[in-house]
Write an enzyme that holds these catalytic residues in place. Structure first.
Site, PDB file in Angstrom:
ATOM      1  N   HIS A 193       7.569 -16.422 -18.810  1.00 54.19           N
ATOM      2  CA  HIS A 193       6.964 -15.359 -19.854  1.00 54.19           C
ATOM      3  C   HIS A 193       7.136 -15.835 -21.382  1.00 54.19           C
ATOM      4  CE1 HIS A 193       8.182 -11.253 -21.733  1.00 54.19           C
ATOM      5  NE2 HIS A 193       7.138 -11.222 -21.193  1.00 54.19           N
ATOM      6  N   LYS A 232       6.264 -17.687 -24.770  1.00 49.66           N
ATOM      7  CA  LYS A 232       5.025 -17.691 -25.465  1.00 49.66           C
ATOM      8  C   LYS A 232       5.079 -18.964 -26.791  1.00 49.66           C
ATOM      9  CE  LYS A 232       5.663 -13.262 -24.565  1.00 49.66           C
ATOM     10  NZ  LYS A 232       4.939 -13.395 -23.221  1.00 49.66           N
ATOM     11  N   HIS A 237       6.450  -4.775 -28.895  1.00 55.65           N
ATOM     12  CA  HIS A 237       6.382  -5.635 -28.041  1.00 55.65           C
ATOM     13  C   HIS A 237       7.660  -6.757 -28.449  1.00 55.65           C
ATOM     14  CE1 HIS A 237       5.094  -9.490 -25.631  1.00 55.65           C
ATOM     15  NE2 HIS A 237       4.713  -8.370 -24.742  1.00 55.65           N
ATOM     16  N   ASP A 262      24.362  -8.039 -38.697  1.00 54.28           N
ATOM     17  CA  ASP A 262      25.051  -8.363 -40.066  1.00 54.28           C
ATOM     18  C   ASP A 262      24.086  -9.145 -40.921  1.00 54.28           C
ATOM     19  OD1 ASP A 262      27.059  -6.824 -38.976  1.00 54.28           O
ATOM     20  OD2 ASP A 262      28.411  -8.817 -38.495  1.00 54.28           O
ATOM     21  N   ASP A 295       2.755 -31.844 -32.165  1.00 54.49           N
ATOM     22  CA  ASP A 295       3.445 -33.109 -32.449  1.00 54.49           C
ATOM     23  C   ASP A 295       4.862 -33.019 -32.460  1.00 54.49           C
ATOM     24  OD1 ASP A 295       0.696 -34.339 -33.101  1.00 54.49           O
ATOM     25  OD2 ASP A 295       0.887 -33.704 -35.105  1.00 54.49           O
ATOM     26  N   LYS A 312      10.972  -9.003 -29.366  1.00 52.14           N
ATOM     27  CA  LYS A 312      12.180  -9.464 -28.484  1.00 52.14           C
ATOM     28  C   LYS A 312      13.247  -9.864 -29.674  1.00 52.14           C
ATOM     29  CE  LYS A 312       8.720  -9.997 -25.427  1.00 52.14           C
ATOM     30  NZ  LYS A 312       8.769  -8.515 -25.023  1.00 52.14           N
TER      31      LYS A 312
END
Length: 855
Positions: A362, A364, A677, A684, A369, A679
């Site tokens: 999952h 991405k 979508h 704080d 380099d 995550k």
């Protein structure tokens, strides 16, 4: 070259060699020098070299010998026939990896006899079990072969003798052990073992002295430059906490993909890409008026032609479950150039017996380099590119034809940003035929698109090296196990640690993306046996989330695609919701202002069969999310019934929201939810976690989906406020949170937006702006669009849902008033309808494994 001899009684010499910036030592016996003369004569067929060098067997005076050896070696290396000869290079421990600056200092190298045992290979098969049984009787499958062993700062690499081909790599970790053995059977043996990686490299040597030399060299690396990897790390992570890191955040796909494009174009040596789904035909910069230069395949093709090595890992989905087009992507990219290699994982045939096909890769990631690392929630795939406006429509002329050729007559005022299948609305129709990227998937003149809201980050320098190490470990595991026959792939090596001076001298991205914030960064991940060859699992993302929640003082903001948590009686193990409950309960007990804001999508991303098709995927996901947040035993239920917070006061502590937008299609008002979508968690305005992991067991337990994320703790501070009181907040976390809030509330670009969202917990904002805007927008959307606004609190059962969908809004009954009312909507923020389907018994499973599959 310098030569020293401890005493005239010693039979060996310490030879110190320097080549450019590299300096190393080798211990050579005196007879090696004498035999080397004969080797040189054989190579050159020129006996006069012995006289020229000035070294013969009778010239053994101790006080003259060292200098004559030095002259002899200098002459050897200056001779064109000698200085690259394999025998000469072997004696002086020189290989194709010796003088690569980015791999670090030159350390010990040499010829060994080796055999590699991969303990996890074929574990679940009959052959695998047989191998393990035989291994218990000291029986090994495979032959001992002569190889070249190279020690680097944090790894060892095995090369084919006399070749550049790397045949194996073992990365240092905290479980690394050196085992030596002497005896009748295993004389002069050394094993390098990683119990974390379930790996063992076995070596044989000609004598005990060789074993001791290698053992001491490896231990020096472990206790020296490799120490950062062999020490225990916070959260059980593979990576250490890095101080003073540069990091940049991205909200939505437009800026992210543009920055990725610039970074790819800056690549000098290598590019790593890992994606759950990837299309070669995604445009990274838009509008692409008559130009395909910024299309992903064209960028990668150009860089490959320039000599950049490009390694890609793509999740190999079961097509009948999720049609992502991995095979098509592999063939398309590898046809561009031999410098591009694509590995699909898991191998569907090899992993059927292991029961891992319901899990996915999952991550991405795009890494350039090993210096720039982009990651978060954004795949380089259809539908992910979006702006902060989240427009619902894209009716203009196409800028390319179906063959990918530019159409030169397109007006710049009238274009399509979302070409072909990039115009997506999963609720209308699930994606099919990804191998036909330029064909329309839905009718853009009839249906609005589904906007896409997402978060990503770019880290620079050493944290990028850490992200690259995760990629390298996965790539090498897949390549070693399943794709060693791949014509273009090869083992990868991690680069050396950055020095502070090197980080300061590195230029990164062009403005405005180069505006970065300093933070402490630690890479965290979910990885297990099937996904990374680990013995056990790593669940450092989950541990970091719980740590950040437990240490929150004022405020937690969460954006996530899924939130399924703390339902142990139903098999949901992660305790994120329990920890949020504990913080709110404690705040209520001591009378402290504490806010939790959670944003999730209004509906899961599946075709809308809700109330029509029993047990559809949308219904099952809704069951788990509603059970986690609103139903019996959920967060809200426990706050009311266990923490004894009055029902009408719960919302003083927690607000659960979503996003929706409206637009004009053929001059008619239309609406659609914005698919959230992200995550992300911000605590704080000082701590941020962002990556690819959803808040569910799939992403957090470690042995299911593989994930990558980072926890950033701000080091660059500025003035802020919580509940009206002055506090110090972090520039990274604070600026990201404020941008998200301003986008949600429609305040981007306004003169007072920053001031309005400055204090997220004071009642004049939390209640009077945030919650009031969400409630007002929800009411306005339903007034204008009626039954188009699903989900809704008005639909508590499927029958009520079907009736609700028939409701006519102003958009049908009074168009003029609809326009006037719609103009009162501010931003995209709406309430998540916590009474939706509360009287409907939802199905939570289609088959026994679906609890794991959907949670």
């Amino acid at each position: 070259i310098d030569i020293s001899r401890p005493s005239m009684w010693e039979c060996s010499y310490k030879v110190t060699l320097k080549h450019g910036q590299f300096k190393w030592e080798v211990d050579l016996a005196r007879d090696v020098f004498l035999s080397l003369q004969q080797t040189i004569v054989k190579i050159t067929n020129d006996k006069s070299l012995l006289h020229d060098i000035g070294l013969t067997e009778d010239q053994t005076s101790h006080h003259k010998f060292n200098e004559r050896l030095r002259e002899f070696l200098i002459a050897t290396f200056r001779n064109a026939k000698l200085h690259r000869h394999p025998n000469i290079l072997s004696i002086f421990e020189i290989s194709p990896l010796s003088f690569i600056e980015d791999l670090g200092d030159k350390m010990k190298e040499g010829i060994v006899r080796t055999k590699v045992n991969l303990l996890v290979e074929l574990r679940s098969s009959v052959i695998g079990h047989l191998c393990q049984l035989l291994d218990g009787f000291n029986f090994k499958i495979g032959d001992w072969k002569t190889r070249w062993l190279t020690l680097k700062e944090s790894s060892v690499a095995v090369l084919s003798n006399g070749s550049k081909e790397i045949t194996d790599v073992l990365l240092f970790d905290e479980s690394l052990q050196l085992l030596t053995c002497e005896g009748t059977v295993k004389r002069h043996r050394m094993d390098i073992v990683s119990t974390i990686q379930d790996r063992k490299l076995e070596f044989r040597f000609s004598g005990k002295d060789d074993v001791d030399l290698w053992k001491n060299a490896i231990r020096s690396a472990i206790n020296g430059p490799g120490r950062v990897w062999t020490q225990k790390k916070r959260f059980g992570s593979f990576a250490p906490q890095r101080k003073n890191c540069n990091a940049t955040w991205f909200v939505d796909g437009e800026n992210y993909m543009s920055a990725v494009a610039d970074a790819l174009m800056s690549a000098k040596d290598e590019i790593f890409i890992a994606d759950w789904a990837l299309s070669p035909f995604v445009f990274l910069k838009r509008p692409n008026v008559g130009d395909i230069a910024w299309r992903l395949d064209q960028i990668l093709k150009q860089k490959a032609e320039e000599g950049v090595k490009i390694q890609v890992i793509i999740y190999n989905a079961i097509e009948r479950a999720t049609e992502l087009g991995a095979d098509f992507t592999e063939k398309t990219l590898e046809a561009l150039h031999t410098n591009i290699s694509v590995i699909l994982h898991p191998d569907l045939d090899d992993h059927i017996v292991e029961g891992v096909l319901i899990w996915s890769h999952h991550e991405k990631m795009v890494i350039v380099d090993q210096t720039l690392a982009f990651f978060g929630g954004i795949d380089l795939y259809f539908g992910r590119w979006d702006t902060h406006d989240h427009c619902l429509t894209d009716i203009g002329q196409a800028t390319i034809d179906c063959g990918g050729n530019p159409i030169p007559t397109v007006s710049k005022e009238r274009y399509q940003c979302h070409i072909g299948k990039d115009y997506v609305n999963t609720f209308v129709r699930g994606l099919t035929d990804p191998d036909k990227p330029f064909e329309e998937h839905i009718d853009r003149y009839v249906h609005p698109r589904m906007p896409w809201h997402d978060i990503a980050v770019c880290v620079y320098g050493q944290s990028a090296r850490d992200a690259a190490r995760h990629f390298i470990q996965q790539h090498n595991y897949y390549f070693s196990n399943e794709r060693k026959d791949h014509p273009h792939a090869s083992f990868l090596l991690p680069r050396k640690e950055f020095t502070e001076a090197e980080i300061e001298q590195t230029s990164y991205l062009s403005e405005p993306v180069s505006v970065t914030k300093l933070a402490s960064c630690q890479m965290i991940r979910s990885l297990g046996d099937w996904s990374g060859g680990l013995c056990g699992k790593e669940d450092s993302i989950l541990r970091a989330y719980l740590y950040a929640i437990d240490n929150a003082e004022h405020f937690i903001y969460i954006e996530n695609q899924f939130l399924v948590s703390s339902l142990p009686d139903q098999g949901v193990i992660n305790t994120v919701v329990d920890h949020i409950y504990a913080k709110i309960s404690h705040a209520h007990k001591i009378g402290k202002t504490f806010r939790v804001i959670i944003s999730i999508p209004l509906l899961p991303e599946f075709e809308d069969n809700l109330g029509v098709k029993d047990g559809c995927s949308m219904e099952i996901i809704l069951y788990w999310e509603l059970s986690s947040l609103f139903r019996k035993g959920s967060l809200i239920d426990k706050l009311i019934n266990e923490a004894k917070i009055p029902k009408d006061e719960v919302w003083k502590y927690v607000s659960i929201n979503a996003l929706r937008n409206y637009g004009y299609l053929n001059n008619k008002l239309v609406t659609e939810l914005i698919y959230l979508h992200s995550k992300l968690m911000i605590v704080d305005d000082m701590v941020t976690i962002v990556g690819s992991a959803n808040l569910n067991d799939r992403s957090l337990l470690g042995y299911r989906d593989s994930e990558i994320a980072v926890i950033l703790e701000d080091e660059e501070l500025e003035d802020g406020h919580f509940d009206g009181q002055p506090v110090k907040v972090g520039k990274f976390s604070h600026s990201l949170r404020k941008h998200i809030f301003m986008e949600s509330l429609g305040l981007l670009g306004t003169t007072d937006g920053n001031k309005i969202v400055e204090d997220p917990i004071i009642e004049s904002f939390y209640k009077d702006v945030w919650m009031m805007t969400a409630q007002r927008n929800t009411d306005l959307f339903e007034k204008v669009f009626g039954g188009k606004c699903v989900p809704s609190n008005s639909a508590k059962t499927f029958s009520e849902l079907n009736e609700f969908k028939k409701l006519i809004g102003l958009v049908t009954s009074n168009v003029d008033e609809a326009h006037e009312v719609a103009s009162q909507i501010r931003g995209h923020l709406v309430e998540f309808p916590h009474h939706f389907l509360e009287n409907q018994e939802l199905q939570n499973a289609m088959f026994p494994l679906s609890t794991c599959f959907y949670t």
